[in-house]
Structures are given as structure tokens and as C-alpha cells.
Design a protein around this motif. Sequence first.
Motif, PDB file in Angstrom:
ATOM      1  N   HIS D 186       0.818  -1.213  -0.072  1.00  0.00           N
ATOM      2  CA  HIS D 186      -0.076  -0.183  -0.003  1.00  0.00           C
ATOM      3  C   HIS D 186       0.896   1.421   0.005  1.00  0.00           C
ATOM      4  O   HIS D 186       1.951   1.288   0.860  1.00  0.00           O
ATOM      5  CB  HIS D 186      -0.788  -0.119   1.271  1.00  0.00           C
ATOM      6  CG  HIS D 186      -1.886   1.113   1.383  1.00  0.00           C
ATOM      7  ND1 HIS D 186      -1.363   2.152   2.165  1.00  0.00           N
ATOM      8  CD2 HIS D 186      -3.063   1.492   0.747  1.00  0.00           C
ATOM      9  CE1 HIS D 186      -2.395   3.159   2.122  1.00  0.00           C
ATOM     10  NE2 HIS D 186      -3.443   2.779   1.400  1.00  0.00           N
ATOM     11  N   THR D 187       0.756   2.265  -1.106  1.00  0.00           N
ATOM     12  CA  THR D 187       1.203   3.293  -0.895  1.00  0.00           C
ATOM     13  C   THR D 187       0.702   4.575  -0.643  1.00  0.00           C
ATOM     14  O   THR D 187      -0.650   4.556  -0.495  1.00  0.00           O
ATOM     15  CB  THR D 187       2.002   3.637  -2.367  1.00  0.00           C
ATOM     16  OG1 THR D 187       0.685   3.967  -3.169  1.00  0.00           O
ATOM     17  CG2 THR D 187       2.658   2.703  -2.856  1.00  0.00           C
ATOM     18  N   ILE D 188       1.227   5.546  -0.049  1.00  0.00           N
ATOM     19  CA  ILE D 188       0.390   6.744   0.641  1.00  0.00           C
ATOM     20  C   ILE D 188       1.256   8.018  -0.401  1.00  0.00           C
ATOM     21  O   ILE D 188       2.063   8.385  -0.146  1.00  0.00           O
ATOM     22  CB  ILE D 188       0.742   7.062   2.009  1.00  0.00           C
ATOM     23  CG1 ILE D 188       0.193   5.657   2.862  1.00  0.00           C
ATOM     24  CG2 ILE D 188       0.368   8.292   2.622  1.00  0.00           C
ATOM     25  CD1 ILE D 188       0.439   5.770   4.414  1.00  0.00           C
ATOM     26  N   ILE D 189       0.222   8.245  -1.244  1.00  0.00           N
ATOM     27  CA  ILE D 189       0.626   9.534  -2.131  1.00  0.00           C
ATOM     28  C   ILE D 189       0.081  10.484  -1.508  1.00  0.00           C
ATOM     29  O   ILE D 189      -0.772  11.017  -1.613  1.00  0.00           O
ATOM     30  CB  ILE D 189      -0.076   9.199  -3.600  1.00  0.00           C
ATOM     31  CG1 ILE D 189       0.310   7.961  -4.110  1.00  0.00           C
ATOM     32  CG2 ILE D 189       0.756  10.254  -4.571  1.00  0.00           C
ATOM     33  CD1 ILE D 189       1.671   7.281  -4.238  1.00  0.00           C
ATOM     34  N   ASP D 190       1.352  11.456  -1.050  1.00  0.00           N
ATOM     35  CA  ASP D 190       0.979  12.386  -0.077  1.00  0.00           C
ATOM     36  C   ASP D 190       1.454  13.980  -0.866  1.00  0.00           C
ATOM     37  O   ASP D 190       2.506  14.315  -0.551  1.00  0.00           O
ATOM     38  CB  ASP D 190       1.794  12.386   1.262  1.00  0.00           C
ATOM     39  CG  ASP D 190       1.417  13.494   2.169  1.00  0.00           C
ATOM     40  OD1 ASP D 190       0.495  14.216   2.095  1.00  0.00           O
ATOM     41  OD2 ASP D 190       1.997  13.713   3.080  1.00  0.00           O
ATOM     42  N   GLY D 191       0.492  14.332  -1.693  1.00  0.00           N
ATOM     43  CA  GLY D 191       0.778  15.641  -2.430  1.00  0.00           C
ATOM     44  C   GLY D 191       0.054  15.576  -3.642  1.00  0.00           C
ATOM     45  O   GLY D 191      -0.628  14.805  -4.017  1.00  0.00           O
ATOM     46  N   VAL D 192       0.365  16.825  -4.355  1.00  0.00           N
ATOM     47  CA  VAL D 192      -0.378  16.951  -5.701  1.00  0.00           C
ATOM     48  C   VAL D 192       0.631  16.448  -6.657  1.00  0.00           C
ATOM     49  O   VAL D 192       1.780  16.575  -6.803  1.00  0.00           O
ATOM     50  CB  VAL D 192      -0.404  18.354  -5.875  1.00  0.00           C
ATOM     51  CG1 VAL D 192      -0.997  18.789  -7.529  1.00  0.00           C
ATOM     52  CG2 VAL D 192      -1.348  19.133  -4.946  1.00  0.00           C
ATOM     53  N   ILE D 193      -0.095  15.490  -7.709  1.00  0.00           N
ATOM     54  CA  ILE D 193       0.786  14.679  -8.432  1.00  0.00           C
ATOM     55  C   ILE D 193       0.936  15.694  -9.868  1.00  0.00           C
ATOM     56  O   ILE D 193      -0.169  16.477 -10.318  1.00  0.00           O
ATOM     57  CB  ILE D 193      -0.080  13.409  -9.118  1.00  0.00           C
ATOM     58  CG1 ILE D 193      -0.022  12.460  -7.866  1.00  0.00           C
ATOM     59  CG2 ILE D 193       0.777  12.592 -10.091  1.00  0.00           C
ATOM     60  CD1 ILE D 193      -0.813  11.292  -7.951  1.00  0.00           C
ATOM     61  N   ASP D 194       2.055  15.540 -10.483  1.00  0.00           N
ATOM     62  CA  ASP D 194       2.285  16.472 -11.476  1.00  0.00           C
ATOM     63  C   ASP D 194       1.688  15.929 -12.868  1.00  0.00           C
ATOM     64  O   ASP D 194       2.361  15.048 -13.626  1.00  0.00           O
ATOM     65  CB  ASP D 194       3.845  16.593 -11.681  1.00  0.00           C
ATOM     66  CG  ASP D 194       4.123  17.815 -12.800  1.00  0.00           C
ATOM     67  OD1 ASP D 194       3.475  18.379 -13.322  1.00  0.00           O
ATOM     68  OD2 ASP D 194       5.394  17.887 -13.073  1.00  0.00           O
ATOM     69  N   ILE D 195       0.436  16.245 -12.912  1.00  0.00           N
ATOM     70  CA  ILE D 195      -0.325  15.771 -14.401  1.00  0.00           C
ATOM     71  C   ILE D 195      -0.840  17.118 -15.112  1.00  0.00           C
ATOM     72  O   ILE D 195      -0.893  18.354 -14.641  1.00  0.00           O
ATOM     73  CB  ILE D 195      -1.184  14.633 -14.203  1.00  0.00           C
ATOM     74  CG1 ILE D 195      -2.437  15.459 -12.949  1.00  0.00           C
ATOM     75  CG2 ILE D 195      -0.602  13.580 -13.624  1.00  0.00           C
ATOM     76  CD1 ILE D 195      -3.258  14.388 -12.976  1.00  0.00           C
ATOM     77  N   GLU D 196      -1.370  16.721 -16.279  1.00  0.00           N
ATOM     78  CA  GLU D 196      -2.082  17.895 -16.953  1.00  0.00           C
ATOM     79  C   GLU D 196      -3.011  18.696 -16.283  1.00  0.00           C
ATOM     80  O   GLU D 196      -2.973  19.952 -16.274  1.00  0.00           O
ATOM     81  CB  GLU D 196      -2.686  17.371 -18.115  1.00  0.00           C
ATOM     82  CG  GLU D 196      -3.239  18.329 -19.584  1.00  0.00           C
ATOM     83  CD  GLU D 196      -1.872  19.158 -19.854  1.00  0.00           C
ATOM     84  OE1 GLU D 196      -0.824  18.352 -20.172  1.00  0.00           O
ATOM     85  OE2 GLU D 196      -2.178  20.464 -20.158  1.00  0.00           O
ATOM     86  N   ARG D 197      -3.779  18.070 -15.347  1.00  0.00           N
ATOM     87  CA  ARG D 197      -4.995  18.464 -14.583  1.00  0.00           C
ATOM     88  C   ARG D 197      -4.321  19.443 -13.776  1.00  0.00           C
ATOM     89  O   ARG D 197      -5.213  20.394 -13.081  1.00  0.00           O
ATOM     90  CB  ARG D 197      -5.836  17.612 -14.183  1.00  0.00           C
ATOM     91  CG  ARG D 197      -7.168  17.702 -13.555  1.00  0.00           C
ATOM     92  CD  ARG D 197      -7.895  16.713 -12.870  1.00  0.00           C
ATOM     93  NE  ARG D 197      -7.347  15.615 -12.389  1.00  0.00           N
ATOM     94  CZ  ARG D 197      -7.013  15.957 -10.789  1.00  0.00           C
ATOM     95  NH1 ARG D 197      -7.415  17.160 -10.337  1.00  0.00           N
ATOM     96  NH2 ARG D 197      -6.535  14.845 -10.303  1.00  0.00           N
ATOM     97  N   THR D 198      -3.314  19.327 -13.025  1.00  0.00           N
ATOM     98  CA  THR D 198      -2.769  19.908 -12.089  1.00  0.00           C
ATOM     99  C   THR D 198      -1.740  21.342 -12.626  1.00  0.00           C
ATOM    100  O   THR D 198      -0.999  21.922 -11.564  1.00  0.00           O
ATOM    101  CB  THR D 198      -1.977  19.316 -10.920  1.00  0.00           C
ATOM    102  OG1 THR D 198      -0.817  18.519 -11.673  1.00  0.00           O
ATOM    103  CG2 THR D 198      -3.079  17.960 -10.502  1.00  0.00           C
ATOM    104  N   LYS D 199      -1.696  21.113 -13.985  1.00  0.00           N
ATOM    105  CA  LYS D 199      -0.774  22.200 -14.423  1.00  0.00           C
ATOM    106  C   LYS D 199      -0.805  23.847 -13.826  1.00  0.00           C
ATOM    107  O   LYS D 199      -0.033  24.457 -13.602  1.00  0.00           O
ATOM    108  CB  LYS D 199      -0.873  22.634 -15.826  1.00  0.00           C
ATOM    109  CG  LYS D 199      -0.149  21.599 -16.677  1.00  0.00           C
ATOM    110  CD  LYS D 199       1.014  22.227 -17.201  1.00  0.00           C
ATOM    111  CE  LYS D 199       2.252  21.333 -17.808  1.00  0.00           C
ATOM    112  NZ  LYS D 199       1.682  20.419 -18.904  1.00  0.00           N
TER     113      LYS D 199
END
Lengths: 243, 243, 243, 243
Positions: D186-199
Motif C-alpha cells: 500500500h502506498t501513501i501518495i501525499d501531495g499533488v501529482i504533476d499531471i495535465e490537470r494540475t498544471k
Amino acid sequence: MTSKIAIIAGVGPGTGASIARKFAKAYSVVVLARNPDNYNGVVQAIKASGGQAIGIQADVSDSKSINAAFDQIEAQYPSSNVAAAVFNPGGGFVRKPFLELTEEDYATALASQAQGAFNFAKRSLPLLLKARESAEYPPTLIFTGATASVKGSANFAAFASGKFALRALAQSLAREFGPQGVHVSHTIIDGVIDIERTKGFKFDHPDAKLSPDAIADSYWHLHTQPRTTFAFEMDLRPYVEKW
Amino acid sequence: MTSKIAIIAGVGPGTGASIARKFAKAYSVVVLARNPDNYNGVVQAIKASGGQAIGIQADVSDSKSINAAFDQIEAQYPSSNVAAAVFNPGGGFVRKPFLELTEEDYATALASQAQGAFNFAKRSLPLLLKARESAEYPPTLIFTGATASVKGSANFAAFASGKFALRALAQSLAREFGPQGVHVSHTIIDGVIDIERTKGFKFDHPDAKLSPDAIADSYWHLHTQPRTTFAFEMDLRPYVEKW
Amino acid sequence: MTSKIAIIAGVGPGTGASIARKFAKAYSVVVLARNPDNYNGVVQAIKASGGQAIGIQADVSDSKSINAAFDQIEAQYPSSNVAAAVFNPGGGFVRKPFLELTEEDYATALASQAQGAFNFAKRSLPLLLKARESAEYPPTLIFTGATASVKGSANFAAFASGKFALRALAQSLAREFGPQGVHVSHTIIDGVIDIERTKGFKFDHPDAKLSPDAIADSYWHLHTQPRTTFAFEMDLRPYVEKW
Amino acid sequence: MTSKIAIIAGVGPGTGASIARKFAKAYSVVVLARNPDNYNGVVQAIKASGGQAIGIQADVSDSKSINAAFDQIEAQYPSSNVAAAVFNPGGGFVRKPFLELTEEDYATALASQAQGAFNFAKRSLPLLLKARESAEYPPTLIFTGATASVKGSANFAAFASGKFALRALAQSLAREFGPQGVHVSHTIIDGVIDIERTKGFKFDHPDAKLSPDAIADSYWHLHTQPRTTFAFEMDLRPYVEKW
């Protein structure tokens, strides 16, 4: 009638009944359960000892049912304030190897523990907010957790999912409604509770099961904390429990 | 004299004094602090209201000092039972960028919070074990934690190390001595305590500081739990505290 | 000489040696241990396979000793950059009933794990900060934890106190130095490591012990993460380990 | 055809696509999403670079849909072994004050994250168990968590409930299937991911968003761990993220 009321969802022969009896010393209590057999005894016992209590048949996992119950509460106690609401249903418990767990087993655990708590909180919180002005103690919403609230053990995938989700809900509500003056708490009941159904569970030591009355005393303590000093979480276990 | 006593280490103007006053309603209290100025007031106040209290100068981080204090307690109360022991010293708090933190800053936090708790527990536990037979409530050992007990924030390397270590000690003792009938608990005091020293801390909301008396009420609640239903941990914070 | 170096404290026959071998594929390694016998083998093995390694006798719990070691490192590698520093000493392990635990047992665990990590971090962090510009991967500081880092079991009061404190330190440093571009991580090694000393430990299943080389692979993975995507914590255990 | 396959559920333009590309270097990948637009790009890109990939339209929260997808996988790859399965759907995210949250909002979060993961695990695990003998690395099942997996923040009641439940499921499966040789993480992704939608999300610092490719590297690392040394959980966040 301007008395204060406490609403307890999930009242069977154990913790729910003890909480009802404890809170009935200060408030009129409304107890909810799917099966009236589960609460008839405690309602009569409270009345017999001079307290006030009513039971309403309701299934927390069904929003129509829970809404009907709250509609009845609001009609029956139009001038009362809700001092406390306790979410304590035991539904959704299942212990099975994962590959034997059915889709319905899993859905039932989520429905009982998570969606049920959502339904209950949706109707309780507006009443608790309204009750702030006249409250002796901050209006209180307590959710009952379990070992499975903080540990996903093998064979407990369904129940732990429901209980983890319930804890998430409780945390989120504590952070949102605490600053508004409503005390939201979550307990972790870690062990076997001493009720009729567990009579046959034998342990090497005496007093190895949780006392429902002692659990109720701790719920009452949480309820009486002033807003300067709110506990969010309390774990309760017998002295010999492994953890 | 066969009265029961409570021993509270780390008594200043805040939580320690409130705990002493609360437990003095049931027990003779012995309060320990490095500086007698810290406990003289509460000792006099307890006596003035009809209770029994003595203060002993002691530095928990110094085993000789803490041993001398317990030797005095055992001499002065030879027939008494120790109903409760509370470890509450505030030493070792320091907030600094890590590269400015001195070796001594770090060592002091460990000595006050961890080694100090070790010293205190070493002398308390035999007395608490001895008191089991005649106890109304299970003999109780409570350790006071903080936000830094569960979160190592930037600039808190020293204090958090001490408080994490203290929590480890408390957990280990709870697991070893709980089954023997001694109730070991740990609290997480998460926020600013409302004492003289924090008068100047202003918040946007009223009641934004923890009440020492309410903390003491929760300590007393922990003490009164039966062995069927021990809480290990309780977090306490003002309703507006971010967490 | 402008090569990059990795400094590993606590190198015995197990994890430390594997980490040293792994990081020696990319960097000159400096290994520290109290007893040169512990690192002589791995230093020779690294050299024999074409890598660069030196050993320095040092006791992390003694700031003079650790300062002397870092003075020697800075003198010997004046133009090198420190790519990684790993804190891995095993000192302070003791398993005893609390009332048999000596003051020195407890102090030793704190000194080895907590004060030792403080001493190591104080000297490593300035070097890691300096190395940022020329680093292929963000300069990395990894602390080795254990089961006792997150659970204070009975009879583990001393070791758990040291390991909890170490984790607090690691968290605090990660929050302070992460934003400055240094990757601070903490691992939880949960199980028996497969080394000479544990040869006699038999399990019902094969592969029931942690592989030091696989641990080293995970440390290397942590080291190679870009600053966009830092892991703070990773738990590592054999597939059959109970947790 | 006896190649190995990796199945990735929840493939959009971000983490899912990066994981697919990474695992496509070693395996044929099967990507699942509700909307084929989400995976068409990555399927073509993998094929264009010489890899093998197919997309299947599927809604994880609907057991019929997920069962149809797995039936298709088993028909299309009758002799293949499933080396890895990744559960990564983003559904159920909603940020609202609790009293504005609808029953459906809450149900959707549970359905997407918890019931969806249940559906996916039910079909994946038998295939992963079957693949053990011929596997280079232990067959791996990874669930993607978030900040909301371990913290129930205000206004996140629904999403946190879903993510907590998912983590419970992952823990339970790790404890049940780990000893059988399947690596559950199980991973905990803690933050905003750098993708098109978050540009458009701007931060004060560069590199303040998680790199999907770096996340994929960590998933691959988890996959390659031997059964002696399984990680259950890894938290991933940008260096400047507050936590």
C-alpha cells in the motif's frame, strides 16, 4: 417539555444498553435498533427505575429508515435538545478467508459501519449544533470502534474496512465540528465484551472481558469534557488483552 | 496511618497542581519538583482545604535524587498504599533549528523525559504492585505526553525524541504490568495549557487553551477504570486546535 | 580526488556490510564501527572487487569519538561530496523484565540509538547540505529502525525508548531538511535478519529471515528517489512475519 | 504465448499511465479504466515503443464490469502469468463540508475505493497465487493510497472513509496472502501529482509536485523485493510538502 435527550443507535444486550442506562440518569434516551427485542428490555428497565426512554426500530444502513426515526424523534421531542448521540451498531462483523468473503459480506460491513454512521451523523449533527446554547456539556457525538479500527488483520478484510472507514469519518467530523463546539469522539473497544452471547468464551484470567458498564462510564466521561479539553480517541481493553 | 497516597512528579503551576488537588480529594498527595517554589503553593492550598500533602524536592533525571525522594516517602508513609503515581515533568522542552541544537539540549530532553520516567517508574512500580490487594481502583501509573509524543516536527528534534521515548516506555510498561493489575496510561496533551505563563498567548477564539483542571478530571477518570476496561491512551486538546 | 562518498555508521556482518557493498558500487564508502573487526572484512571485500572503502573506529554514542571520525573524513576527502549517510548501529538492544532493567541498560539504549543518531546527524547534515549542487540524487540520510520503533512491547522498555526517540529525530529532520533538498528517511526492519549470529534461529518456513542485501537494495532505492517523490518511511519484513 | 502480464486498474494521464509504461518494460500490460480515452494514449505509446498493451473498459465499483474484464483477460492470456496487479483508481474524491455531502457522494467514495478494491482483489488474487511458481519476483498486488488514507481531514469525510477502508483491506490481504508468497503493498501518495490537470496549481518552490514516473519507479521497486524482505507501506511526497 424541554428536557434533554440522548440518542443511541445500536442497542443490544451489551454496550448500547449500558450506555443507555448511564445517559438515562441525566437525559431522556432514545434507543435505535433493527430489532425491537434488542431494546425492549433496556427501555423497560430505564422506565422502571424512574428514567425516560423510548425505542425506535431503525436500520442505520438504510437512510430512509434512519430518516424516519429522526423525523419521529423531532416530532416527539419538539422542544428538547440533543445532548448526545452515540453510534454503536455491531453490524457487518464477519471473519472469513478473503477468497470466501462474498461481495455482499463486504458491502454489508461498509453499509453498517460506514454508510450507517454517515446516515446517523447527517441527522444528529444539525440537532447537536442547535443544542449548543443550552448545553451543560458540549453536545457530543461518539462513535464506537474496535480493534479492527486500527488493524486490518487476516480474515477481517470486510469488518476492518468498515471500521477504518468509520474512524475516518469520525476524525473528519471531529476536525470540522469540534471548532463549532460539538465534541466528536471515537473509541477503540479492544477485546471481548462481557455479555450474554460471550458467556461461553473462557479465558485463563478473571475479568478478561470488557465491562459494558465501565465502557459506558468512559462514554459519559467523554461527554462531560469541556471544550477546552476534548479527547478524540480512547482505547479500552481488559488488563490481560494482548495488543 | 494506613491512608492511601498519590505521588505526582513534575508539579508546577499548571497540570501538576491540578492533578494534585484532584487526587487530594481521595488521597494524601506527595508532590515532587526540582524547585520547591513550584509546589509550595499547591501543598498549602490542599492543606488549607482539609487535605493532606507534602512536597519533596527532587530532580527526576537524577536517580540519586529520585531514590532519596522515594526513600523519604517510604519512611514517612510506612503503612500507606500508593494508589496512583503520575509522571508529569515539563523539562527538556526546546525549539531550535537542528544545527543550533546543542548536544546538551538533546541530552537534557532525553534525561528529563525518558531517563526521568525510567527512574520514576522503577521506584513507583514496586509500590503500585504492593498496593493491589487493598486498592479500591487498580493502582495507576500515568505518564503525561504531548503533541511531540506522536509527531516529530521540524525544530522539535530534542523534545520529540524525549517524548517519543517516554511513550515507548509507557507502552512497554502497560503491556508488562497491565496483566499484573497495574493500570499504566499515557496522555497526549495537544495544545497550549491555560496557566500563568501562557496568559499572553492570544487566540482568535475563547477557550482555546487546555484547562489544567479538566486534564486532572481525565487523569482521575483513567484512575477509576476497572481492570476489565483500561484505557492506555487519551488525547486531549482544545476544540479549536488543529491536528 | 572529487569522488562522492557514502558514510555508514554501524557496520557489522549484516545490514551495514550489505549497505556498504551496495553503495560502494557508486561511491567511496566510509564505514564506522566501535570494533574494527566488524568492518575489516567488508572494507577488504569492497577493495578486492575494485571499490573504495575505509573503516574508522568510532563510537556513535560518544560525541568526541564521532567528531574525530568526521574530522578524519573531512581531512581525507577534502574535495569529495557526501552523497549519503546511513545510521545503522545495533547498540542498546536488551530484553528484560522492567524491574530487572538497570539504569545503565536504559541509558545505554538512549545513548546508542538516540544520542548517537544526534551526534551522527550533527556532523552529516552540513556535509549533505553542501553536496546538494553536484549531486546526481538528492543527498540522503537514512536511519535504521526496528519493530521497536513503533511498538513498545513488554520487556523492551529500553530498546523501544531508544528506537522511538530515533524515529522522532528522523521525522523532525525530514521535516526540516527535506524542504532544503536533503532526503531523510527511516526504515522499520521488522523481523530477524539473516546473519551469522542468527543462523541458529529456526523457523517453520524457508526464507523467514530478512535478507541484508535486499534491505540494502531498498536503501539504495530510497537514495535514488528525486526530490519530487521522497519516501520518509518503509517497513521491511519477511513474508511470514506476524505484524 | 506464455509471457507475463501486469494488470493496472485506474489508468488516466498520471500515475496509472506511468506505472503501465514502467511495467511494460518487463510485462504485457492490461490497463483498465471507465473511459477508454483515459488509456488509449498510453496503450498506443507502449506499443509504439515495442511493448505490449491492451486496454479494457471497466468500472471497478461494478463487480459485473470488473468480472467481465477479468474474464476477457483470462481468455486473451490463457497461458500467461500475472506478475503484478495495481489498484489505482481515483474515483470518489470529493471535498465538501459534511452537511453538504450527499448520501451518494459518500456511497460513491466507498464504492470506488473500497468495494472497487474488493472486486479487483477478488479476481487478481487467484491469478497471483497461480503465478507464484514461475515468477521471477513474488507476484505483487499494490494499492494506491493518499494523504486521506491515514488522516481524516475536515471536508474529506467521504474520500477519507474510502481510502481508510482501502488501507484496511490492503493490510488484511498483506497479512493473509504475504505468508502465501504474494506481496501485497500500500502506498501513501501525499501531495499533488504533476499531471495535465494540475498544471495550474502553483507552488512557491520548484518540483513541488509528485512525479508520476518516480512513483512508478517505487512501485517497480516494491515489485522486485524478494519474499524475505517485503515492504507493506511506503509514503511518497514532494520534498516541500507539509506533513
